[in-house]
Design a protein around this motif. Structure first.
Motif, PDB file in Angstrom:
ATOM      1  N   TRP A  16      -6.073   8.876  -0.973  1.00 33.02           N
ATOM      2  CA  TRP A  16      -6.532   7.574  -1.443  1.00 33.02           C
ATOM      3  C   TRP A  16      -5.346   6.612  -1.409  1.00 33.02           C
ATOM      4  O   TRP A  16      -4.357   6.878  -0.747  1.00 33.02           O
ATOM      5  CB  TRP A  16      -7.157   7.701  -2.833  1.00 33.02           C
ATOM      6  CG  TRP A  16      -8.475   8.427  -2.836  1.00 33.02           C
ATOM      7  CD1 TRP A  16      -8.781   9.574  -2.165  1.00 33.02           C
ATOM      8  CD2 TRP A  16      -9.650   8.057  -3.540  1.00 33.02           C
ATOM      9  NE1 TRP A  16     -10.079   9.951  -2.415  1.00 33.02           N
ATOM     10  CE2 TRP A  16     -10.636   9.032  -3.262  1.00 33.02           C
ATOM     11  CE3 TRP A  16      -9.981   7.014  -4.402  1.00 33.02           C
ATOM     12  CZ2 TRP A  16     -11.926   8.984  -3.795  1.00 33.02           C
ATOM     13  CZ3 TRP A  16     -11.264   6.957  -4.947  1.00 33.02           C
ATOM     14  CH2 TRP A  16     -12.223   7.930  -4.635  1.00 33.02           C
ATOM     15  N   THR A  17      -5.415   5.491  -2.112  1.00 28.12           N
ATOM     16  CA  THR A  17      -4.394   4.453  -2.006  1.00 28.12           C
ATOM     17  C   THR A  17      -4.017   3.916  -3.380  1.00 28.12           C
ATOM     18  O   THR A  17      -4.880   3.780  -4.259  1.00 28.12           O
ATOM     19  CB  THR A  17      -4.908   3.286  -1.135  1.00 28.12           C
ATOM     20  OG1 THR A  17      -5.295   3.786   0.147  1.00 28.12           O
ATOM     21  CG2 THR A  17      -3.838   2.230  -0.944  1.00 28.12           C
TER      22      THR A  17
ATOM     23  N   ARG B  20       0.848  -1.196   0.000  1.00 32.06           N
ATOM     24  CA  ARG B  20       0.000   0.000   0.000  1.00 32.06           C
ATOM     25  C   ARG B  20       0.880   1.241   0.000  1.00 32.06           C
ATOM     26  O   ARG B  20       1.843   1.330   0.766  1.00 32.06           O
ATOM     27  CB  ARG B  20      -0.902   0.016   1.230  1.00 32.06           C
ATOM     28  CG  ARG B  20      -1.968  -1.042   1.251  1.00 32.06           C
ATOM     29  CD  ARG B  20      -2.777  -1.001   2.534  1.00 32.06           C
ATOM     30  NE  ARG B  20      -3.437   0.282   2.744  1.00 32.06           N
ATOM     31  CZ  ARG B  20      -4.301   0.511   3.729  1.00 32.06           C
ATOM     32  NH1 ARG B  20      -4.590  -0.447   4.606  1.00 32.06           N
ATOM     33  NH2 ARG B  20      -4.864   1.694   3.865  1.00 32.06           N
ATOM     34  N   THR B  21       0.541   2.201  -0.846  1.00 36.58           N
ATOM     35  CA  THR B  21       1.234   3.484  -0.869  1.00 36.58           C
ATOM     36  C   THR B  21       0.191   4.587  -0.926  1.00 36.58           C
ATOM     37  O   THR B  21      -0.985   4.346  -1.200  1.00 36.58           O
ATOM     38  CB  THR B  21       2.161   3.608  -2.097  1.00 36.58           C
ATOM     39  OG1 THR B  21       1.363   3.760  -3.285  1.00 36.58           O
ATOM     40  CG2 THR B  21       3.055   2.378  -2.248  1.00 36.58           C
ATOM     41  N   ALA B  22       0.624   5.802  -0.676  1.00 36.48           N
ATOM     42  CA  ALA B  22      -0.268   6.949  -0.876  1.00 36.48           C
ATOM     43  C   ALA B  22      -0.716   6.963  -2.333  1.00 36.48           C
ATOM     44  O   ALA B  22       0.054   6.636  -3.249  1.00 36.48           O
ATOM     45  CB  ALA B  22       0.450   8.239  -0.527  1.00 36.48           C
ATOM     46  N   GLY B  23      -1.961   7.330  -2.564  1.00 34.83           N
ATOM     47  CA  GLY B  23      -2.492   7.327  -3.924  1.00 34.83           C
ATOM     48  C   GLY B  23      -1.647   8.174  -4.868  1.00 34.83           C
ATOM     49  O   GLY B  23      -1.310   9.311  -4.549  1.00 34.83           O
TER      50      GLY B  23
ATOM     51  N   THR C  98      -5.239   4.651  -8.743  1.00 35.32           N
ATOM     52  CA  THR C  98      -5.604   5.214  -7.444  1.00 35.32           C
ATOM     53  C   THR C  98      -6.996   4.729  -7.051  1.00 35.32           C
ATOM     54  O   THR C  98      -7.936   4.802  -7.853  1.00 35.32           O
ATOM     55  CB  THR C  98      -5.543   6.733  -7.484  1.00 35.32           C
ATOM     56  OG1 THR C  98      -4.216   7.139  -7.831  1.00 35.32           O
ATOM     57  CG2 THR C  98      -5.889   7.337  -6.131  1.00 35.32           C
TER      58      THR C  98
END
Length: 462
Positions: free
Chosen positions: A419-420, A410-413, A457
């Protein structure tokens, strides 16, 4: 001169200031300011695989993104009448407790004309007590649909408003002090054309009524300085999003300014809800919200929303529990979600059946416990994995290759940090994204085009 509790509440209500915050401390009335929201609803899906005509509950901190409770199963189902409900409405009463009203109908056989409404009481929406049905009228071959209720300070009673057919489609009202016995039915709103699905709120010295005009298929707002039957004048233009709409639902923001107007899509094959917002309910300026900005409860239809306190929010979550599954909503196609179909990972507009194809158990990554893997709810033991860069749903064969292919960080969108995005474990320059509605992993970076970043995203939502 001493003033009675009832007179004091009536006076405050008449001023338009009767809110959870304003009456805290009145004798016998003590509840905290609203900081969250609860929704009551029933469920339907296109092929009715997700249809359930019991009372469902969801909660939200912001009134836009919702968490269904009790695994999106009903918390109670009617045991009288037609053994099902539609159109549940929840009202906070003057004593701070709640009453829930609902149409007496199971399914879509709208020719079954019940004269009754289902009713429950609740202290804090963690239990439902006092179940009963109340008879609203004795009109032959006439329905009792889509109830709403409001406190009429001038009468010192509650008005129960509902859709009825009496020489035409009108809104009726019965007045009550206890939701056990009701006075005789009266025509509440009959503007010369058929109307359906009224929602009534009181704000300040004005009573607002939003309804569906059956002639135009649009939603309109009317208002009255007294709230008395037949005293309403329409003041807005017609509103619609999508192909069809009904069930207007007015919600005042807990912050004390601004309103939202919800509309149900009418058909289970269309988006569940649409929303507008306005800074002033008294004007004629509603702005449609992007579906990216809100997520209704899964499969929810024709519900109602009420403000709740932080303590009530916490109690509801503790009592009913939150889902053990998630959904992935697309950033740039916000009506669409990640799903599997015939073993292929793809993006499709919701609703669809089987609706469970979009439900995932997001578990610790099979190859790295700090990452995540997506196990299908309706195909347990099957996971999303990439194969030749395409995403498909396969059973876990226990191999190291499978575990790596099915693991994502998982990373920042990439398009929106709130979002992701999901980076492949074994191809760390590649991210999960949609392309022509199919899911795959592709090389992406901050230098990638805006469209590509949006494709990769997602919002993790119940």
């Amino acid at each position: 001169m001493a003033i009675s509790r009832r007179a004091l509440i009536k006076a405050v209500a008449a001023s338009g200031a009767l809110t959870a915050a304003s009456v805290t401390g009145l004798p016998g009335v003590a509840w905290a300011a609203n900081t969250a929201y609860a929704m009551a609803y029933f469920t339907e899906t296109p092929n009715f695989q997700g249809a359930d005509y019991g009372l469902h509950l969801a909660v939200s901190r912001d009134g836009l993104h919702w968490t269904p409770l009790n695994q999106n199963n009903p918390v109670v189902t009617p045991t009288q009448g037609q053994l099902g409900l539609r159109d549940p409405f929840v009202l906070r009463k003057q004593d701070g407790t709640f009453v829930i009203l609902a149409t007496d109908l199971k399914g879509t056989n709208f020719g079954l004309n019940s004269q009754y409404l289902h009713v429950w009481d609740s202290r804090d929406l963690t239990n439902l007590t006092g179940y009963r049905r109340i008879r609203m009228h004795t009109l032959p071959a006439s329905h009792t649909w889509a109830p709403t209720a409001f406190w009429d300070a001038n009468r010192g009673q509650y008005g129960i408003v509902y859709s009825c057919n009496s020489g035409g489609d009108v809104l009726m009202v019965n007045y009550t002090s206890d939701f056990v016995t009701v006075g005789p039915q009266q025509v509440f709103f009959s503007p010369g054309f058929g109307v359906l699905d009224g929602d009534v709120v009181v704000d300040g010295g004005t009573t607002y009524l939003y309804y569906k005009n059956l002639s135009t298929g649009l939603l309109y707002g009317a208002r009255s300085s007294t709230g008395a039957p037949n005293s309403f004048t329409t003041y807005t233009s017609g509103l619609r999003q999508g192909n069809a709409i009904e069930a207007p639902l007015l919600v005042k923001n807990n912050e004390g300014s601004g309103w939202r107007l919800w509309g149900d899509s009418f058909s289970p094959v269309n988006a569940d809800y649409y929303i507008w917002s306005t800074a002033s309910i008294g004007g004629n300026s509603w702005t449609a919200l992007n579906q990216r900005d809100y997520t209704p409860p899964l499969n929810a239809k024709h519900g109602s929303v009420v403000g709740i306190s932080d303590a009530e929010y916490t109690a509801m979550v503790s009592r009913w529990g939150t889902p053990n599954w998630v959904r992935l909503k697309s950033s740039n196609l916000p009506d669409s979600v990640v799903r599997h179909s015939n073993g292929v990972g793809r993006l499709d507009a919701y609703p669809f059946d089987p609706y469970q194809d979009q439900m995932w158990r997001m578990v610790a990554g099979l190859a790295d416990s700090t990452a995540v893997s997506f196990e299908s709810v309706n195909r347990p033991g099957n996971f999303l994995r990439h194969y030749n860069y395409a995403i498909r749903l396969d059973p876990n064969d226990g191999s190291a290759t499978f575990r790596a292919d099915a693991t994502f960080h998982r990373t920042a969108g990439l398009a929106d940090g709130a979002w992701t995005s999901f980076r492949s474990y074994n191809f760390p320059d590649r991210y999960l994204r949609h392309a022509n509605y199919l899911l795959r992993i592709d090389p992406l970076s901050s230098a990638s085009g805006a469209s590509d970043r949006q494709d990769a995203t997602f919002r993790i939502t119940p």
